[in-house]
Design an enzyme around this catalytic site. Structure first.
Site, PDB file in Angstrom:
ATOM      1  N   HIS B  75      40.307  57.813  46.375  1.00  0.00           N
ATOM      2  CA  HIS B  75      39.432  57.077  45.440  1.00  0.00           C
ATOM      3  C   HIS B  75      39.836  55.605  45.398  1.00  0.00           C
ATOM      4  O   HIS B  75      39.005  54.711  45.541  1.00  0.00           O
ATOM      5  CB  HIS B  75      39.500  57.684  44.040  1.00  0.00           C
ATOM      6  CG  HIS B  75      38.980  56.795  42.941  1.00  0.00           C
ATOM      7  ND1 HIS B  75      37.641  56.566  42.746  1.00  0.00           N
ATOM      8  CD2 HIS B  75      39.618  56.049  42.006  1.00  0.00           C
ATOM      9  CE1 HIS B  75      37.471  55.729  41.732  1.00  0.00           C
ATOM     10  NE2 HIS B  75      38.665  55.389  41.263  1.00  0.00           N
ATOM     11  N   ASP B 104      23.229  30.120  60.180  1.00  0.00           N
ATOM     12  CA  ASP B 104      23.813  31.463  60.245  1.00  0.00           C
ATOM     13  C   ASP B 104      25.312  31.323  60.005  1.00  0.00           C
ATOM     14  O   ASP B 104      25.789  30.217  59.737  1.00  0.00           O
ATOM     15  CB  ASP B 104      23.555  32.100  61.626  1.00  0.00           C
ATOM     16  CG  ASP B 104      23.613  33.622  61.557  1.00  0.00           C
ATOM     17  OD1 ASP B 104      24.602  34.146  61.018  1.00  0.00           O
ATOM     18  OD2 ASP B 104      22.662  34.277  62.015  1.00  0.00           O
ATOM     19  N   TRP B 140      47.265  54.937  46.316  1.00  0.00           N
ATOM     20  CA  TRP B 140      46.738  53.872  47.181  1.00  0.00           C
ATOM     21  C   TRP B 140      47.838  52.865  47.485  1.00  0.00           C
ATOM     22  O   TRP B 140      47.735  52.089  48.435  1.00  0.00           O
ATOM     23  CB  TRP B 140      45.531  53.186  46.536  1.00  0.00           C
ATOM     24  CG  TRP B 140      45.851  52.127  45.519  1.00  0.00           C
ATOM     25  CD1 TRP B 140      46.182  52.333  44.216  1.00  0.00           C
ATOM     26  CD2 TRP B 140      45.850  50.708  45.717  1.00  0.00           C
ATOM     27  NE1 TRP B 140      46.404  51.131  43.588  1.00  0.00           N
ATOM     28  CE2 TRP B 140      46.195  50.107  44.477  1.00  0.00           C
ATOM     29  CE3 TRP B 140      45.598  49.871  46.802  1.00  0.00           C
ATOM     30  CZ2 TRP B 140      46.309  48.722  44.316  1.00  0.00           C
ATOM     31  CZ3 TRP B 140      45.707  48.496  46.624  1.00  0.00           C
ATOM     32  CH2 TRP B 140      46.056  47.943  45.391  1.00  0.00           C
ATOM     33  N   SER B 168      38.973  44.079  60.183  1.00  0.00           N
ATOM     34  CA  SER B 168      37.627  43.722  59.734  1.00  0.00           C
ATOM     35  C   SER B 168      37.679  42.608  58.691  1.00  0.00           C
ATOM     36  O   SER B 168      36.930  41.630  58.769  1.00  0.00           O
ATOM     37  CB  SER B 168      36.947  44.969  59.164  1.00  0.00           C
ATOM     38  OG  SER B 168      35.890  44.607  58.332  1.00  0.00           O
ATOM     39  N   SER B 169      38.590  42.736  57.725  1.00  0.00           N
ATOM     40  CA  SER B 169      38.670  41.719  56.673  1.00  0.00           C
ATOM     41  C   SER B 169      39.082  40.369  57.234  1.00  0.00           C
ATOM     42  O   SER B 169      38.553  39.334  56.833  1.00  0.00           O
ATOM     43  CB  SER B 169      39.717  42.117  55.628  1.00  0.00           C
ATOM     44  OG  SER B 169      39.254  43.179  54.886  1.00  0.00           O
ATOM     45  N   HIS B 252      49.316  41.841  45.187  1.00  0.00           N
ATOM     46  CA  HIS B 252      48.854  40.994  44.096  1.00  0.00           C
ATOM     47  C   HIS B 252      47.803  39.983  44.532  1.00  0.00           C
ATOM     48  O   HIS B 252      46.752  39.903  43.906  1.00  0.00           O
ATOM     49  CB  HIS B 252      49.965  40.336  43.286  1.00  0.00           C
ATOM     50  CG  HIS B 252      49.337  39.687  42.106  1.00  0.00           C
ATOM     51  ND1 HIS B 252      49.048  40.373  40.958  1.00  0.00           N
ATOM     52  CD2 HIS B 252      48.783  38.473  41.966  1.00  0.00           C
ATOM     53  CE1 HIS B 252      48.372  39.587  40.158  1.00  0.00           C
ATOM     54  NE2 HIS B 252      48.198  38.429  40.738  1.00  0.00           N
ATOM     55  N   GLU B 254      45.813  40.454  46.777  1.00  0.00           N
ATOM     56  CA  GLU B 254      44.649  41.318  46.993  1.00  0.00           C
ATOM     57  C   GLU B 254      43.815  41.474  45.714  1.00  0.00           C
ATOM     58  O   GLU B 254      42.596  41.447  45.764  1.00  0.00           O
ATOM     59  CB  GLU B 254      45.112  42.694  47.492  1.00  0.00           C
ATOM     60  CG  GLU B 254      44.072  43.797  47.459  1.00  0.00           C
ATOM     61  CD  GLU B 254      42.928  43.581  48.432  1.00  0.00           C
ATOM     62  OE1 GLU B 254      43.106  42.824  49.408  1.00  0.00           O
ATOM     63  OE2 GLU B 254      41.857  44.165  48.203  1.00  0.00           O
ATOM     64  N   TYR B 256      43.409  39.373  43.466  1.00  0.00           N
ATOM     65  CA  TYR B 256      42.644  38.142  43.279  1.00  0.00           C
ATOM     66  C   TYR B 256      41.562  37.998  44.325  1.00  0.00           C
ATOM     67  O   TYR B 256      40.520  37.381  44.080  1.00  0.00           O
ATOM     68  CB  TYR B 256      43.577  36.936  43.211  1.00  0.00           C
ATOM     69  CG  TYR B 256      44.190  36.887  41.836  1.00  0.00           C
ATOM     70  CD1 TYR B 256      43.424  36.415  40.767  1.00  0.00           C
ATOM     71  CD2 TYR B 256      45.434  37.407  41.568  1.00  0.00           C
ATOM     72  CE1 TYR B 256      43.924  36.447  39.486  1.00  0.00           C
ATOM     73  CE2 TYR B 256      45.935  37.435  40.291  1.00  0.00           C
ATOM     74  CZ  TYR B 256      45.179  36.954  39.248  1.00  0.00           C
ATOM     75  OH  TYR B 256      45.657  37.002  37.985  1.00  0.00           O
ATOM     76  N   SER B 267      30.069  32.005  37.732  1.00  0.00           N
ATOM     77  CA  SER B 267      29.863  30.557  37.599  1.00  0.00           C
ATOM     78  C   SER B 267      28.513  30.126  38.140  1.00  0.00           C
ATOM     79  O   SER B 267      28.075  29.004  37.907  1.00  0.00           O
ATOM     80  CB  SER B 267      30.966  29.799  38.340  1.00  0.00           C
ATOM     81  OG  SER B 267      32.228  30.175  37.867  1.00  0.00           O
ATOM     82  N   HIS B 301      55.773  41.624  39.400  1.00  0.00           N
ATOM     83  CA  HIS B 301      55.453  42.165  38.073  1.00  0.00           C
ATOM     84  C   HIS B 301      54.975  43.614  38.162  1.00  0.00           C
ATOM     85  O   HIS B 301      54.844  44.275  37.144  1.00  0.00           O
ATOM     86  CB  HIS B 301      54.457  41.278  37.305  1.00  0.00           C
ATOM     87  CG  HIS B 301      53.095  41.169  37.908  1.00  0.00           C
ATOM     88  ND1 HIS B 301      52.375  40.016  37.858  1.00  0.00           N
ATOM     89  CD2 HIS B 301      52.313  42.062  38.549  1.00  0.00           C
ATOM     90  CE1 HIS B 301      51.201  40.200  38.454  1.00  0.00           C
ATOM     91  NE2 HIS B 301      51.150  41.436  38.876  1.00  0.00           N
ATOM     92  N   HIS B 302      54.713  44.082  39.379  1.00  0.00           N
ATOM     93  CA  HIS B 302      54.388  45.504  39.559  1.00  0.00           C
ATOM     94  C   HIS B 302      55.657  46.337  39.694  1.00  0.00           C
ATOM     95  O   HIS B 302      55.575  47.551  39.851  1.00  0.00           O
ATOM     96  CB  HIS B 302      53.533  45.689  40.817  1.00  0.00           C
ATOM     97  CG  HIS B 302      52.216  44.996  40.737  1.00  0.00           C
ATOM     98  ND1 HIS B 302      51.097  45.599  40.234  1.00  0.00           N
ATOM     99  CD2 HIS B 302      51.835  43.738  41.053  1.00  0.00           C
ATOM    100  CE1 HIS B 302      50.078  44.742  40.262  1.00  0.00           C
ATOM    101  NE2 HIS B 302      50.509  43.605  40.753  1.00  0.00           N
ATOM    102  N   THR B 327      43.406  31.419  34.406  1.00  0.00           N
ATOM    103  CA  THR B 327      42.397  32.465  34.196  1.00  0.00           C
ATOM    104  C   THR B 327      41.669  32.224  32.875  1.00  0.00           C
ATOM    105  O   THR B 327      40.447  32.367  32.779  1.00  0.00           O
ATOM    106  CB  THR B 327      43.059  33.862  34.201  1.00  0.00           C
ATOM    107  OG1 THR B 327      43.952  33.942  35.318  1.00  0.00           O
ATOM    108  CG2 THR B 327      42.027  34.948  34.292  1.00  0.00           C
ATOM    109  N   LYS B 330      39.045  29.435  33.030  1.00  0.00           N
ATOM    110  CA  LYS B 330      37.759  29.896  33.557  1.00  0.00           C
ATOM    111  C   LYS B 330      36.873  30.416  32.431  1.00  0.00           C
ATOM    112  O   LYS B 330      35.703  30.054  32.312  1.00  0.00           O
ATOM    113  CB  LYS B 330      37.990  31.050  34.534  1.00  0.00           C
ATOM    114  CG  LYS B 330      38.775  30.686  35.720  1.00  0.00           C
ATOM    115  CD  LYS B 330      37.896  30.840  36.910  1.00  0.00           C
ATOM    116  CE  LYS B 330      38.368  29.933  37.993  1.00  0.00           C
ATOM    117  NZ  LYS B 330      37.378  29.641  38.970  1.00  0.00           N
ATOM    118  N   ARG B 449      50.300  57.899  34.533  1.00  0.00           N
ATOM    119  CA  ARG B 449      49.145  57.957  35.428  1.00  0.00           C
ATOM    120  C   ARG B 449      49.434  58.920  36.564  1.00  0.00           C
ATOM    121  O   ARG B 449      50.568  59.362  36.744  1.00  0.00           O
ATOM    122  CB  ARG B 449      48.849  56.552  35.968  1.00  0.00           C
ATOM    123  CG  ARG B 449      49.956  55.993  36.824  1.00  0.00           C
ATOM    124  CD  ARG B 449      49.796  54.518  37.103  1.00  0.00           C
ATOM    125  NE  ARG B 449      48.777  54.277  38.119  1.00  0.00           N
ATOM    126  CZ  ARG B 449      48.760  53.189  38.912  1.00  0.00           C
ATOM    127  NH1 ARG B 449      49.691  52.250  38.782  1.00  0.00           N
ATOM    128  NH2 ARG B 449      47.821  53.027  39.808  1.00  0.00           N
TER     129      ARG B 449
END
Ligand code: HEM
Ligand SMILES: [Cu+2]
Lengths: 380, 524
Positions: B75, B104, B140, B168-169, B252, B254, B256, B267, B301-302, B327, B330, B449
């Site tokens: 998931h 293009d 994940w 791909s990315s 991290h 990622e 963002y 915006s 921080h993780h 943040t 914004k 979790r």
């Protein structure tokens, strides 16, 4: 001004929340000075967020209501203001500094593991905890004791469902207890919310944590780091008792251990009946082996091998004993030499060799296990 | 070759399967990405339904714990790499050339590749679920050694799939950068770029910086598992915690990557329906850039509970607290944009407003998580699950839906069914909060979790969460219905669909012709 009053009322309501501590929906205040400080930090930062939220969302919804196109307003033209930008960068920054100071203080206190009165080594393995009272020659495993029938909804669940173990970790109150965390296999994380202690148990490394419990009681937690299939089934239960009671308990535990060793030596001299071995074996299998190899002995294809018809289980007895004693390095199969008595090992091997259609007829005696252990010791 | 020549001479799309397979047209590829993303969103959503069904009440009823772990793992992977990221790439493909007045994307053939390898990656990942032993079951975040020594051999498929997704990315990101740098119409100066373009440009740099790190992590997992290396195994001189450092150095930034384009979308939409220019355009650009830079120094921080030294914990606590400042800027800018505007509530605006409120709630819980001593209590509980679903579902996913409603008429040439879309919005808004808000409570009360079964005190909230989950899942079928109806037909949309909308994309007819801006537009 109406908004001001609303804000005040809202804050008052939030401050009332601490009275609901240990409720089903807020962090626990816990039973240590540290856990109280952590709770205070949590409530403070939460309140700050609430106040900022009320202000920002308040202004936004005001605009959404008052500055609607349908009311015929015409949009203003401004779209820049360095002054405002600086202001709303600086103010949050200052708030955060205000928050960082108490957080730093608490963190420094939490990391100070010096001058401990008692050190306990906590070892995680799939899926149980092992506790060793350093310097006291007392150690034991602590396993989930919730009956399988409760998990599979066959029986009504008891109050401590999934948060109960066969042997509690007993620690004294009012003493600084240091924990050394490590793991035998994957990463686990030892967590007791009431102590505000959560520390990862990393294989091959040792982490430190400490607690000093103020109140006697039983405190329950769980493994917090995903550690495989039964991650949800390895609770932590700590019993805090007064130092006097703790000393008594420790002495009893030592005596019990001596007794168990004597028993084990006695057992090594006896010849047990197949029925007795099968009975011990079945109990042991269900408690220690079935999590992976399944009660049916069929394992989980591709993950955990089946015992039914297994080459090891139906083959050479010595090789079979060795796997139990040594484990299989590099796999989830751990060593059971420390976890089980020779009687249990003899029982479980007999059980496996005579169940699920594995009718080898073999009966393995504790003495044989003892000989194998001695041989391995010598070989080292 | 002749086909391409023909395509160019006719200026219309070729027909049939070949059109899609061989297309180098940014609009076609954008469409492919968006439809792929929607498909993955539904598949990943179905897995979430399995998870919520099992967690509806205490006890194990539907699935065994091993399968449950596969569901949470896949998931997460599908939603991150299959739903959110491809959706943003699809939007980039469709909109960036039109927004900057380019004919293009700069590298159209690579564009075709970067899309067409994706279905294979996910086919491999999904296929591994059906093999003996099942698919990945280590979360994940695939922490070693659970993903190395203690996983099954199908991990090789997982590694291969992640590699393809990463390639791909990276190709997509290169394309975005080259397009924005080289193909801007004359007069489209940097500080005139629409914010969606700016945020995507910065995101693309993040992608190029961190996807190779992810590739390194999965490669080390592969060699540890199959080729006897010991990167993450203490017995061979390695360190399992090093895996986490590597993973979160990717992980991290990622997160963002999944939110900066969303900032760009909001915006764009908020000024359009406030009929007022975006407040503080320049500061928005700088805030985005500083978030991107700071995102490289907060990863641990993780990992507060892994046993870092005190100095490390303090550094990552301060850095993480700091990142919430830009943040916040914004959010303040969006509110200031609305202030004294002439606001109306079309469907994209509804999603944008919901985004601002709910994403900010996710930001608040992020700020709470940054406080290290408190994080010891929050970490690996449902509180974290609540946090990242607020920023990712009511953040990233809501912004994608806002964007889809905003540009659907431009893409299809038809107005969507507004009534149905509003219905979709309100149902989603209510159910998503029933789904994720109580997760804060069970998390604080102590529910870890990634567990398939839980203690009795969590039962009531979990039942509510599951009901919210089913309602949210079903509501998304309405979205599918709206999109389907809109593609099939509907009221003809004008070139400028929304009266307050600004930008080059509204200067071309709806649906946007197959080729736009073959000659660069004039920029005032
Ligand atoms: C105000 C800004 C933010 C702050 C301060 C923040 C802080 C944090 C912290 C400290 C954690 C670790 C919690 C733990 O595991 O104990 C975390 C987890 C997470 N955050 Fe944020 N966050 C912020 C914004 C975001 C955004 C914008 C996203 C994505 C769009 C995001 C996505 C995530 C994810 C996915 C996780 C959990 C990953 C996992 O363990 O599976 N966060 N955040
Ligand atoms: Cu992060």
């Amino acid at each position: 001004m109406k908004i001001c009053r609303l804000v005040v009322a809202f804050i008052a309501m939030l401050i009332a929340i601490p009275s609901l501590a240990n409720s089903a929906y807020n962090m626990r205040q816990g039973v240590t000075d540290i856990s109280h400080q952590v709770y205070e930090l949590h409530m403070t930062i939460f309140l700050i967020c609430c106040v900022i939220g009320v202000i920002v969302f308040g202004i936004m919804f005001w605009a959404l209501i008052k500055h609607r196109k349908s009311k015929g307003v015409v949009a203003a033209q401004f779209h820049e203001s360095t002054k405002v930008e600086i202001l709303w960068t600086a103010i949050p920054f200052l708030i955060l500094i205000g928050m960082a100071i108490p957080a730093t203080k608490t963190l420094i206190a939490m990391e100070d593991t010096s001058k401990a009165d008692l050190t306990i080594k906590v070892t995680g393995s799939q899926w149980k905890w092992h506790y060793e009272y350093m310097g006291h020659d007392v150690e034991f495993y602590s396993l989930l004791s919730t009956p399988k029938d409760e998990i599979s909804d066959l029986k009504e669940k008891n109050e401590n469902y999934l948060l109960e173990v066969d042997k509690h970790l007993v620690i004294p109150t009012d003493r600084k207890v240091r924990f050394l965390m490590t793991s035998d296999d994957v990463i686990h994380s030892w967590w007791v919310p009431d102590f505000a202690v959560k520390k990862d148990a990393n294989p091959g490394f040792i982490n430190e944590a400490w607690t000093k419990v103020n109140d006697e009681g039983i405190y329950r937690g769980q493994c917090a780091e995903l550690c495989g299939k039964d991650h949800g089934f390895m609770p932590v239960v700590v019993e805090a008792v007064s130092p006097d009671k703790f000393d008594t308990w420790l002495n009893d535990a030592k005596a019990e251990k001596a007794k168990a060793e004597a028993e084990s030596q006695a057992v090594a001299q006896q010849t047990l009946s197949k029925e007795e071995l099968m009975e011990v074996g079945e109990q042991t299998y269900m408690a220690y082996c079935a999590a992976c190899h399944q009660p049916t002995g069929l394992g989980l294809p591709g993950v955990f091998p089946a015992m039914k018809g297994s080459k090891v289980v139906t083959g050479d007895i010595k090789a079979h004993i060795d796997i139990l004693l040594l484990g299989r390095p590099g796999t989830a199969m751990q060593s059971f030499a420390k976890q089980l008595t020779i009687k249990q090992i003899a029982g479980v091997i007999t059980y496996k060799r005579n169940s699920w259609g594995n009718d080898t007829g073999d009966v393995i005696q504790p003495s044989q296990i003892q000989r194998e252990i001695d041989a391995l010791e010598e070989g080292k | 070759m002749s086909a391409i020549v023909e395509e160019h001479s006719h200026h219309t799309a070729p027909k049939g399967l070949k059109r899609w397979l061989f297309t180098t047209n940014h609009k076609d590829i954008g469409t492919l990405y968006l439809l792929f993303s929607l498909t993955m969103f539904l598949i990943g959503g179905a897995m979430a339904m399995v998870i919520r069904a099992e967690l509806f009440q205490p006890g194990l009823q539907l699935v065994d714990p091993h399968f449950f772990n596969q569901m949470t793992t896949v998931h997460g992977l599908i939603m991150v790499f299959g739903a959110v990221m491809p959706a943003f790439t699809g939007l980039a493909n469709w909109m960036i050339p039109m927004m900057i007045g380019a004919p293009d994307m700069a590298l159209p053939r690579m564009n075709n590749w970067s899309f067409w390898i994706l279905p294979f990656a996910f086919a491999i990942l999904l296929m591994s679920l059906f093999l003996e032993g099942g698919g990945p079951a280590f979360g994940w975040t695939f922490y070693a050694p659970l993903s190395t020594t203690y996983s099954n051999d199908n991990t090789a498929f997982f590694v291969f799939a992640i590699h393809i997704m990463g390639i791909s990315s990276i190709m997509g990101a290169i394309n975005v950068i080259v397009t924005i740098v080289n193909l801007r119409a004359p007069g489209m100066t940097w500080m005139k770029l629409p914010l969606f373009v700016w945020t995507w440009l910065i995101t693309a740099f993040l992608l190029i910086a961190v996807m190779p790190v992810l590739a390194g992590a999965v490669t080390m997992v592969l060699t540890d598992k199959f080729f006897g290396t010991s990167f993450f195994d203490a017995a061979g001189g390695g360190d399992p915690v090093m895996f986490q450092h590597i993973f979160w150095f990717f992980g991290h930034p990622e997160v963002y990557i999944m939110i900066l384009p969303a900032f760009g979308i909001i915006s764009t939409i908020v000024p359009a329906f406030s009929r007022k220019k975006l407040f503080g355009y320049a500061s928005m650009v700088y805030a985005t850039a500083s978030i991107a830079l700071l995102s490289f120094v907060v990863w641990a921080h993780h990992m507060f509970t892994t046993g870092m030294p005190l100095a490390g914990e303090l550094f990552f606590m301060y850095a993480t607290m700091l990142i919430s400042v830009p943040t916040g800027v914004k959010v303040f800018n969006w509110v200031a944009t609305m202030w004294r505007g002439a606001i109306s509530f079309e469907v994209p605006m509804l999603f944008a407003i919901a985004f601002i409120v709910l994403f900010t709630i996710g930001g608040f819980s992020g700020l709470m998580l940054a406080i290290t001593p408190a994080d010891f209590q929050y970490h690996d509980t449902y509180f974290v699950v609540a946090h990242f679903h607020y920023v990712l579902v009511t953040g990233a996913v809501f912004s994608i839906m806002a964007a889809a409603y905003y540009w659907l008429p431009k893409w299809t040439g038809h107005m969507f069914d507004i009534k149905l879309a509003k219905f979709h919005f309100w149902l989603s808004l209510v159910s998503v909060n029933v789904l994720f808000f109580p997760m804060h409570f069970v998390g604080l009360a102590g529910m870890p979790r990634r567990i398939p079964d839980y203690a009795l005190q969590f039962a009531d909230f979990n039942a509510i969460i599951s009901i919210g989950g089913f309602a949210f899942g079903l509501s998304q079928l309405l979205f599918v219905a709206v999109v389907y109806k809109c593609i099939k037909g509907g009221e003809q949309a004008p070139g400028k669909v929304w009266d307050g909308a600004e930008g080059l994309e509204w200067k071309v007819p709806s649906p946007a012709p197959y080729h736009t801006f073959s000659t660069p537009p004039e920029i005032k």
